[in-house]
Scaffold this active site. Sequence first.
Site, PDB file in Angstrom:
ATOM      1  N   GLU A   1      -2.177  -8.617   0.128  1.00 37.70           N
ATOM      2  CA  GLU A   1      -0.792  -8.220   0.409  1.00 37.70           C
ATOM      3  C   GLU A   1      -0.160  -9.070   1.509  1.00 37.70           C
ATOM      4  OE1 GLU A   1      -0.423  -4.094   1.487  1.00 37.70           O
ATOM      5  OE2 GLU A   1       1.701  -4.295   1.981  1.00 37.70           O
TER       6      GLU A   1
ATOM      7  N   GLU B   1       3.712   7.647   5.233  1.00 38.30           N
ATOM      8  CA  GLU B   1       4.707   6.917   4.444  1.00 38.30           C
ATOM      9  C   GLU B   1       5.317   7.804   3.354  1.00 38.30           C
ATOM     10  OE1 GLU B   1       2.499   3.385   3.209  1.00 38.30           O
ATOM     11  OE2 GLU B   1       3.055   2.384   5.080  1.00 38.30           O
TER      12      GLU B   1
ATOM     13  N   ASP C   1      -2.156  -2.745   9.742  1.00 39.14           N
ATOM     14  CA  ASP C   1      -2.099  -2.679   8.281  1.00 39.14           C
ATOM     15  C   ASP C   1      -2.544  -3.996   7.640  1.00 39.14           C
ATOM     16  OD1 ASP C   1      -1.619  -1.838   5.739  1.00 39.14           O
ATOM     17  OD2 ASP C   1       0.561  -1.817   5.885  1.00 39.14           O
TER      18      ASP C   1
HETATM   19  C1  GCU Z   1       0.662  -0.668   3.186  1.00 40.20           C
HETATM   20  C2  GCU Z   1       1.236  -1.061   1.864  1.00 40.20           C
HETATM   21  C3  GCU Z   1       1.634   0.128   1.039  1.00 40.20           C
HETATM   22  C4  GCU Z   1       0.449   1.095   0.942  1.00 40.20           C
HETATM   23  C5  GCU Z   1      -0.030   1.442   2.329  1.00 40.20           C
HETATM   24  C6  GCU Z   1      -1.264   2.310   2.349  1.00 40.20           C
HETATM   25  O1  GCU Z   1       1.659  -0.133   4.003  1.00 40.20           O
HETATM   26  O2  GCU Z   1       2.351  -1.888   2.058  1.00 40.20           O
HETATM   27  O3  GCU Z   1       2.041  -0.315  -0.229  1.00 40.20           O
HETATM   28  O4  GCU Z   1       0.818   2.232   0.251  1.00 40.20           O
HETATM   29  O5  GCU Z   1      -0.361   0.273   3.026  1.00 40.20           O
HETATM   30  O6  GCU Z   1      -2.312   1.795   2.694  1.00 40.20           O
HETATM   31  O7  GCU Z   1      -1.188   3.494   2.040  1.00 40.20           O
END
Ligand code: GCU
Length: 724
Positions: A417, A315, A389
């Site tokens: 979340e 990400e 996730d």
């Molecule tokens: C999810 C979450 C993110 C977080 C990511 C992670 O995608 O939405 O905010 O950073 O998990 O576990 O790194």
Amino acid sequence: MRNNIGKNICLFSLLLLFCLASVSVFAEDGYRLWQRYDLIKDTKTLKNYRSQLSQYVIQGNSPTLTVIRKELQLALPNLLGNPISEAKQLSGKGNLVIGTPQNSALIKELPLTDKLASMGPEGYVILTTPVNRKKMVVIAANTDVGALYGTFHFLKLLQTNQNIDQLGISSAPKIKHRVLNHWDNLDRTVERGYAGFSLWNWHKLPDYIDQRYLDYARANASIGINGTVLTNVNANALLLTPVYLEKVKALADAFRPYGLKVYLTARFSAPIEIGGLKTADPLDPQVKDWWKKKSDEIYTYIPDFGGFLVKANSEGQPGPQNYGRSHADGANMMADAVAAKGGIVMWRAFVYSNEMPEDRIKQAYNEFKPLDGTFRKNVLVQVKNGPLDFQPREPFHPLFGAMPKTPLMMEFQLTQEYLGQATQLVYQAPLYKETLDADTYAQGEGSTVAKVIDGSLHSYELTGMAGVSNIGNDRNWTGHLFGQSNWYCFGRLAWDYTLTSTTIADEWLRMTFTNEAPFVNPVKDIMLDSRETMVNYMTSLGLHHIMGWSHHYGPGPWIKDKPRADWTAVYYHRASTEGIGFDRTAKGSNAIAQYFPPVQQKFGNLATCPEEFLLWFHRVPWDYKVKSGQTLWDELCYRYYGGAEGVKQMQQTWNAQAAYVDPERFQHVKTHLSIQEKEARWWRDACVLYFQSFSKKPIPAGLAKPEQTLEYYMKLDPKFVPGI
Ligand code: GCU
């Protein structure tokens, strides 16, 4: 004169009334968590405890023994309504003796050597035994921290009104590293945090040690959590500069007596950002040297620093792949930097790429499985419970069982979340247990995920379990009072995953609210059913990732055409007029091939696939007959409606509890349940209408019509949802 006295008495009473009123306004805000220590109500139990506890004897001095003393000074007089205090000598009866053979001559004399030998550094025994021919309760351990854990266990026995006449308890953790992961930023926002701002007041640190830090440490120690990663996995390199290390040191010093170690998230590009280097290539000698020196510097501040948690090449985070290197190259370089001082690296397996044409849920396995056996001894690979996730329901991650030569650590998400955030009551122990009890078949039947992560299946030396924290600076810590139960059950299961969800809910309710059965039993049912209820009104039958865009609040099955396909909903549910679901069998993405053959066969065959994973693994026509005999479409509708109805039942049960709960907490839960009820209907109506636009079938007779049109729900666009 008389008048004046009368006036003064009147004023005094008014003042007293005012004080009492303000106490009752502020007292029951949930701050005390499960450590309330209110006077034991049951008179028989109280009398019995009083007769068995008149003083405690703790020999020796250490910061942890001081913590034990303070906890007893707080707990015992309040629980027993008696001035129980510390004594230097044993008295005629009612002694509680706590310590280790090293610091307590009394304990040293007892025949405990064999028992303690198998308890390790954190385990303890609690025994009713004669000392100098006097019957007493002994809490003994090999270390002071073990004695602290034993003390909390003993207090729990009192808080939950257990019989303490003849105790013979021994307990040691099944998992070594039991760690909270805070996703807290240095500006005090919390990624996916729904309970206010970060607990860590970086601005006032290192000088100001908030009482909250100590209460946080106490709470963690009471459930055996022994590590905390203070900051977000989406990391900020500034944390590793001296100004912040001073602050981290202050927290580490505050936590140390409670057995709580500090870890930090490490930004992979830190050598460039704060080190002035041109590269962060893990094989570059200068980069290696930078991390080594940085680690040595951290150890000068925090001699027992736990190590690093790293999110890399995920990400948008930088990582070794930016330099054509592997995750093992990156992890090993950091592991070498902390190895000499006993540090570890927790390297996350949460990786996937939008550019990759591969099913997102297969990518972590594809990336990490070939690296098995190439990591340093002090690396743990941290794997989320499921391959996507933290969805309301996912099958277990196929990496569990697939890396016999690399210790894998579990990552659960306490913060909700995708589970209704902090407006919904969802007790997560059943979710955690479902994953831990799942059978990987890695070495035949019985190779559960729990046996992978406790090291018994593959003889891992390191073991760990992480929970993404749901804690913030809200007075009640977790936003929703029942969020506390997720913090609690995480700690309890990390210590001993064989505990049942029921046992944990029972003890949490008794300590947090009351021991009275007419309260505990029905409210326990609310807790135990809450996760399934939520799955039903959000993502039943294996649906996943159909929540609102970006903030993930509320339904969003229509989300499409975004910059990343793997962040949309349509990528996952694939609804069309023919049917719905993601074919992950050999005919589709073949994700099932990542599991061991018996699991593959079970999940891969439509007839044997557990219905809760149906649309996770299969694409199914709308008129497919499910086990209940209904068509898939009808079943989906019944589940959405059943889930929303389930919240109404939760409300009814809770509303009948007013007599057992103080008004403040009663009202808190009541109001949150009514928000949850609205949100459940929102999920139900939005999803049913959206999927109906593909199934083209009517909502089964007898079910109420959705309140609004699909367009209405699609236009809802909640702003400023917390937790970004
Ligand atoms: C999810 C979450 C993110 C977080 C990511 C992670 O995608 O939405 O905010 O950073 O998990 O576990 O790194």
